[in-house]
Design a protein around this motif. Structure first.
Motif, short mmCIF file in Angstrom:
data_model
loop_
_atom_site.label_atom_id
_atom_site.label_comp_id
_atom_site.label_asym_id
_atom_site.label_seq_id
_atom_site.Cartn_x
_atom_site.Cartn_y
_atom_site.Cartn_z
N GLY A 105 -5.13 -26.68 -51.24
CA GLY A 105 -6.44 -26.54 -50.64
C GLY A 105 -7.03 -27.87 -50.21
N GLU A 106 -6.57 -28.95 -50.82
CA GLU A 106 -7.04 -30.29 -50.44
C GLU A 106 -5.99 -31.30 -50.84
N ALA A 107 -6.10 -32.51 -50.29
CA ALA A 107 -5.11 -33.56 -50.56
C ALA A 107 -5.15 -33.96 -52.03
N VAL A 108 -3.98 -34.38 -52.52
CA VAL A 108 -3.85 -34.81 -53.91
C VAL A 108 -3.19 -36.17 -53.94
N GLN A 109 -3.78 -37.07 -54.70
CA GLN A 109 -3.20 -38.39 -54.88
C GLN A 109 -1.98 -38.30 -55.79
N GLY A 110 -0.94 -39.03 -55.47
CA GLY A 110 0.27 -38.99 -56.26
C GLY A 110 0.51 -40.28 -57.02
N HIS A 111 1.52 -40.24 -57.88
CA HIS A 111 1.97 -41.45 -58.57
C HIS A 111 2.96 -42.16 -57.64
N VAL A 120 3.29 -29.09 -58.65
CA VAL A 120 4.26 -30.17 -58.77
C VAL A 120 4.08 -31.09 -57.57
N VAL A 121 3.46 -32.24 -57.80
CA VAL A 121 3.14 -33.18 -56.73
C VAL A 121 4.24 -34.23 -56.65
N PRO A 122 4.88 -34.40 -55.50
CA PRO A 122 5.95 -35.40 -55.40
C PRO A 122 5.38 -36.81 -55.43
N PRO A 123 6.22 -37.82 -55.70
CA PRO A 123 5.76 -39.20 -55.65
C PRO A 123 5.09 -39.50 -54.31
#
Length: 483
Positions: free
Chosen positions: A411-417, A455-458
């Protein structure tokens, strides 16, 4: 080790706990997100030729640093899950056990469910009405046929008898006439007809009965010996009903793997408000029901504090299939999990995972038929460890099949590691996964309101990007089905 101690230990051991995303980004930039001159949880000033005003570097950021080596030896997140599943598959096949139907919910069939009788086991009426023989009109017998009674007297041609749904149909009956389709004339004879439509003014029509109409013939659903469900089928409420109908009192199932929880940390309170540096234990109440939802039988929950001898005794004395520890997986002065595993000669299968939160989790084989999952002490990091290492292992031990992976757009952007997979709580709204706030390693507010973990990719993910989701057990089946 839990949330309060993670900060203390991370200053003394670089692998102590997860970095916040902002802190991890600071590692790449070489500056602290907490401001110049103030080393953060994951950072410490490193003297060098640049002088006191040089950027603050993470320990190990220079060549050969310990943190860099630790990061490279950590297992990628998908591989860690596969290792946990393979570890369970390498064990001998679990011996099936018979359990009564009322104790079988959520278990997996260890033998095919084969019909012990025909279903139905005799011709039964599908409706309330009359059992009739031959064409009408019919002479109606005075007696009736009810469900649960012995075989009724056979019908002669031109005879009818009142019958209830589920009752045994008399021999030589050709059909069942529904109550709403029958009428009695002045002489007590039964006629078949279509009811008049209210307000239509049209007369009642004639109804032609087909042979066998509204009779469930013997063996319509299955014959004795037919396989109803294969090995590996999950026992749901519907399966319990089918098994009972097919004649079963018990089912042969794969037994639940036995799990034991060891809660570590001197700083934990079991009741009341936090005080004087002590905090409430969130993992003790949370882990047992979560493990049960993942298919385990929790045989014990022990609170050991920071006691190396007690930990050694608890691990070596456990007869559980899986031991779960909370905290103590880093390198701080009271983190006793690694030294204890070395002391007993355990085999480390996973030592750190490239996932945030939850990086310092571990999986070890402590005995030929026993494993240990070491969870970080921060609550959300512990959830990450459960779903990364404990879930595949328990699922495989319990004989369950892996859920089909699925994705939804964010639904919105997510900051990753920068380097690692990141797991974040999301709420499922329509066809989108909406990231929730309060998703730091020590926080439970986000996961408590979530339906799944994304599950957010790098590097992160943009709005609208399809991401894999891991359902929380109760979000799909409901609390009652889980427990």
């Amino acid at each position: 080790m839990t949330a309060a101690r993670s900060t203390r230990d991370s200053r003394e051991g670089q692998d102590a706990d997860d970095f916040d995303v902002e802190e991890a980004l600071a590692l790449v930039k070489g500056t602290s997100s907490r401001g110049a001159g103030e080393p953060g949880r994951a950072e410490r000033a490193v003297p060098g030729p640049q002088g006191p005003d040089s950027p603050v570097l993470a320990p190990g950021a220079q060549d050969g640093g310990k943190d860099e080596h630790a990061r490279h030896r950590s297992t990628p997140w998908p591989e860690a899950r596969a290792v946990a599943e393979r570890a369970a598959r390498s064990l001998p096949r679990r011996v099936p056990v018979p359990v009564p139907l009322d104790a079988a919910l959520g278990l997996v069939l260890a033998a095919p469910l084969t019909a012990l009788t025909d279903l139905p086991s005799f011709d039964t009426s599908a409706m309330d009405g009359w059992a009739v023989a031959g064409p009408g009109p019919w002479e109606v017998r005075e007696d009736g046929v009810l469900a649960g009674h012995a075989e009724p007297e056979r019908l002669g041609d031109g005879e009818a008898v009142r019958i209830a749904t589920g009752a045994r149909v008399p021999r030589d009956a050709t059909a069942v006439l529904r109550s709403e389709h029958g009428r009695l004339d002045g002489k007590g004879r039964l006629h078949a007809g279509v009811p008049q439509t209210p307000g239509s003014g049209r007369p009642r029509g004639v109804l032609a009965l087909a042979h066998g109409q509204d009779i469930r013939p013997r063996g319509q659903e299955c014959r004795s010996g037919d396989q109803l469900l294969p090995v590996g089928a999950l026992v749901t409420p519907a399966v319990l009903g089918l098994a009972a109908a097919a004649g079963y009192d018990t089912l042969a199932v794969v037994p639940r793997p036995r799990a034991e929880v060891l809660v570590l940390g001197d700083e934990l309170l079991t009741e009341g408000l936090p005080r004087e540096g002590l905090i409430r234990d969130a993992l003790g109440p949370m882990l047992p029901p979560w493990l049960r939802a993942l298919g385990a039988e929790v045989v014990a929950v022990r609170r050991l504090g920071d006691d190396a001898k007690a930990l050694h005794k608890a691990i070596t004395g456990s007869r559980a299939d899986l031991i779960v520890t909370t905290g103590g997986t880093a390198g701080g002065p009271v983190d006793h999990v690694h030294p204890t595993l070395r002391r007993i000669g355990a085999e480390l299968l996973v030592d750190g995972v490239k996932v945030r939160p939850g990086h310092p989790m571990l999986l070890a084989r402590t005995q030929e038929n026993q494993h240990l999952v070491g969870l970080p002490g921060n609550p959300l990091a512990a959830v990450s460890g459960l779903l990364t290492l404990a879930e595949p292992l328990l699922r495989t031990l319990a004989g369950r099949t892996a859920p089909e992976p699925y994705t939804l757009p964010l639904g919105e952007a997510v900051q990753g590691h920068p380097y690692d997979t990141r797991l974040i709580p999301v709420s499922l709204r329509g066809e989108r996964a909406v990231p929730l706030h309060y998703n730091g390693p020590a926080m439970l507010r986000g996961i408590a309101a979530s339906d799944a973990l994304a599950v957010v990719p790098p590097g992160g993910a943009r709005a609208g990007q399809e991401l894999e989701l891991i359902d929380l057990p109760w979000a799909v089946t409901g609390i009652d089905a889980c427990f």
